[in-house]
Design a protein around this motif. Structure first.
Motif, short mmCIF file in Angstrom:
data_model
loop_
_atom_site.label_atom_id
_atom_site.label_comp_id
_atom_site.label_asym_id
_atom_site.label_seq_id
_atom_site.Cartn_x
_atom_site.Cartn_y
_atom_site.Cartn_z
N ASN A 309 -3.71 9.47 5.44
CA ASN A 309 -4.53 8.50 4.73
C ASN A 309 -3.75 7.24 4.38
N ILE A 310 -2.44 7.28 4.57
CA ILE A 310 -1.57 6.15 4.24
C ILE A 310 -1.19 5.42 5.52
N ARG A 357 1.87 -0.77 -1.75
CA ARG A 357 0.61 -1.37 -2.20
C ARG A 357 -0.38 -0.28 -2.63
N THR A 358 0.13 0.92 -2.90
CA THR A 358 -0.73 2.03 -3.28
C THR A 358 -0.39 2.49 -4.70
N ASP A 359 -1.20 3.41 -5.20
CA ASP A 359 -0.94 4.04 -6.49
C ASP A 359 -0.35 5.44 -6.31
N ASP A 360 -0.03 5.79 -5.07
CA ASP A 360 0.43 7.13 -4.75
C ASP A 360 1.96 7.21 -4.87
N LYS A 361 2.43 7.62 -6.04
CA LYS A 361 3.86 7.67 -6.29
C LYS A 361 4.55 8.76 -5.47
N LYS A 362 3.80 9.85 -5.18
CA LYS A 362 4.40 10.94 -4.43
C LYS A 362 4.77 10.50 -3.01
N VAL A 363 3.88 9.72 -2.38
CA VAL A 363 4.16 9.25 -1.03
C VAL A 363 5.41 8.40 -1.02
N ASP A 379 3.94 -4.12 -4.68
CA ASP A 379 3.20 -5.32 -4.25
C ASP A 379 1.71 -5.08 -4.53
N THR A 380 1.36 -5.02 -5.80
CA THR A 380 -0.01 -4.68 -6.20
C THR A 380 -1.03 -5.73 -5.80
N LYS A 381 -0.59 -6.96 -5.59
CA LYS A 381 -1.51 -8.03 -5.24
C LYS A 381 -1.48 -8.37 -3.75
N GLY A 382 -0.79 -7.53 -3.00
CA GLY A 382 -0.64 -7.82 -1.58
C GLY A 382 -1.95 -7.73 -0.83
N ASN A 384 -1.91 -7.42 2.63
CA ASN A 384 -1.62 -6.80 3.92
C ASN A 384 -2.53 -5.61 4.15
N SER A 385 -2.97 -5.42 5.40
CA SER A 385 -3.87 -4.30 5.72
C SER A 385 -3.15 -2.96 5.67
N ALA A 386 -1.82 -2.96 5.78
CA ALA A 386 -1.06 -1.72 5.68
C ALA A 386 -0.87 -1.34 4.22
N ASP A 387 -0.94 -0.04 3.93
CA ASP A 387 -0.73 0.42 2.55
C ASP A 387 0.73 0.28 2.15
N ILE A 388 1.61 0.52 3.11
CA ILE A 388 3.04 0.43 2.85
C ILE A 388 3.72 -0.28 4.01
N THR A 389 4.58 -1.22 3.68
CA THR A 389 5.41 -1.87 4.70
C THR A 389 6.85 -1.44 4.50
N ILE A 390 7.46 -0.96 5.55
CA ILE A 390 8.89 -0.59 5.52
C ILE A 390 9.66 -1.63 6.31
N ILE A 391 10.55 -2.34 5.63
CA ILE A 391 11.43 -3.31 6.31
C ILE A 391 12.82 -2.68 6.39
N LEU A 392 13.24 -2.38 7.56
CA LEU A 392 14.52 -1.71 7.76
C LEU A 392 15.67 -2.72 7.68
N GLY A 393 16.66 -2.41 6.84
CA GLY A 393 17.81 -3.27 6.70
C GLY A 393 19.01 -2.74 7.47
N LYS A 394 20.13 -3.40 7.31
CA LYS A 394 21.35 -2.97 7.99
C LYS A 394 21.87 -1.63 7.48
N ASN A 395 21.42 -1.21 6.29
CA ASN A 395 21.91 0.03 5.69
C ASN A 395 21.11 1.25 6.11
N ILE A 396 20.22 1.12 7.10
CA ILE A 396 19.38 2.24 7.50
C ILE A 396 20.24 3.41 8.00
#
Length: 396
Positions: A309-310, A357-363, A379-382, A384-396
């Motif tokens: 659902n996410i 951008r969700t209220d689902d803390k468990k996810v 990002d409560t005011k975002g 974006n059509s995606a519920d969550i955006t993951i931006i991968l940094g150099k520390n991945i």
């Protein structure tokens, strides 16, 4: 990467053997004593415990006199008849390993150094599971095999256009669902230059094609072509799997549903070391990954339903090649709906971010367990059509 094409015929082979009539035709063509042995095996099936089987697929180009005959394609096909579940695991050819007497090598060097047995032993040590058999697959019959099936329906993910006159490679495919004949299927599995994450996105498309071919091979109409197809397969496939063993699994393979086939790429990170491109794996991460891959899908039904659902987008912001596709693969294994994979343009991120951008803390907490060095940005005011955006940094 034309050598990958060789891998598709093994899945077709196993699919055809899952059609009982086809399997018996194949067995009878080998030796009457094998048929007798198979009949006795069937009589004892109820008292026999049939085990999970792991098969290493080697795609090797042996047409060139100067080619070192490295296994440019390596996949593990695993099937457990007790759970009716399977997986297809791609192993990047640049995966770093250490071989006795030869030191640090890429994993595709194992086959030319020590043949199929060393390749099996090396992959077994890498993933922490025994490899029971190998299949070395020829490439030349691929087009004919697809044509014999009447083509394979596939969703081409993007317009594909590439010309290499020197290599006599010409790819021109339109985006969308279509029936691919042998020539077009060949173009699909060889294409790589247009993907944002070239190798890792390409192997995903290749695995999708395997699954589509699996479904087509199970079609009852395939039986009408069984002699021609099996003759073509036998010409290009070398394996140490006994025919009786193949047929012992045939009835079980017939019950295998595509939804119970997981697909994955061995987790790791592309790196340049002394000017050489390697794919670096972490043993602990691989062991955990394999445990998840072998997990019972039924036991994760509730968790995966919630995850689906996410909607998640994964963006590569650290400049590490293949990072976004690798992370997306891992998230899909956990049941998440990854709706977009891409790159961040113009900015480099040192730290991985989970933009929520969700209220689902468990996810979010679950994602932090997967992306251990990530920070969470609300990002409560975002918009974006995606519920969550993951931006991968150099520390991945």
């Amino acid at each position: 990467m034309r050598k990958f094409i060789k891998t598709v015929s093994i899945l077709l082979l196993l699919s055809l053997l899952s059609v009982g009539v086809g399997g018996y035709i194949y067995l009878k063509s080998l030796n009457p004593s094998d048929v007798s042995l198979m009949n006795r095996s069937n009589e004892n099936k109820n008292s026999e415990t049939i085990q999970k089987i792991n098969i290493l697929v080697l795609g090797v180009d042996e047409t060139s006199q100067t080619d070192p005959k490295r296994s440019d394609t390596m996949m593990v096909l695993s099937y457990d008849p007790n759970t009716h579940k399977a997986y297809i695991l791609s192993i990047p050819r640049d995966t770093m390993i250490k071989l006795p007497k030869y030191g640090t090598q890429k994993i595709n060097a194992a086959y030319p150094i020590g043949g199929p047995q060393l390749a099996m032993d090396t992959v077994s040590q890498l993933i922490g599971e025994p490899i029971d058999y190998y299949v070395k697959i020829g490439y030349e019959g691929f087009i004919q095999l697809v044509d014999d099936l009447g083509g394979v329906e596939m969703n081409v993910p993007m317009d594909m256009n590439y010309d290499d006159n020197a290599g006599n490679l010409h790819i021109h495919l339109k985006k969308g669902v279509q029936l691919l004949d042998g020539e077009k299927a060949l173009q699909l599995v060889r294409f790589r230059h247009g993907y944002a994450e070239q190798d890792l996105e390409r192997v995903k498309v290749q695995r999708d094609f395997l699954l589509a071919m699996f479904e087509k091979a199970k079609n009852p109409s395939t039986l009408l072509k069984i002699h021609r197809i099996l003759k073509n397969i036998n010409q290009y496939v070398e394996t140490n799997i006994p025919p009786v063993t193949m047929l012992k699994y045939a009835d079980y393979l017939l019950k295998l549903d595509k939804d119970n086939i997981k697909t994955a790429t061995l987790p790791g990170t592309p790196q340049y070391i002394d000017g050489i491109a390697y794919y670096i794996t972490n043993p602990q991460e691989v062991r955990q990954f394999m445990a998840n891959l072998n997990g019972d899908i039924d036991n994760k039904t509730n968790e995966m339903t919630v995850n689906k659902n996410i909607k998640i987008e994964v963006l590569n912001g650290g400049g590490i090649p293949g990072a976004a596709a690798k992370t997306a693969d891992l998230l899909k294994q956990q049941g998440y709906d990854v709706v977009k994979i891409g790159n961040v343009v113009g900015t480099t991120y040192n730290t991985t971010q989970i933009i929520n951008r969700t209220d689902d803390k468990k996810v979010v907490e679950d994602l932090k367990k997967i992306l251990k060095n990530a920070i969470v940005v609300e990002d409560t005011k975002g918009s974006n059509s995606a519920d969550i955006t993951i931006i991968l940094g150099k520390n991945i």
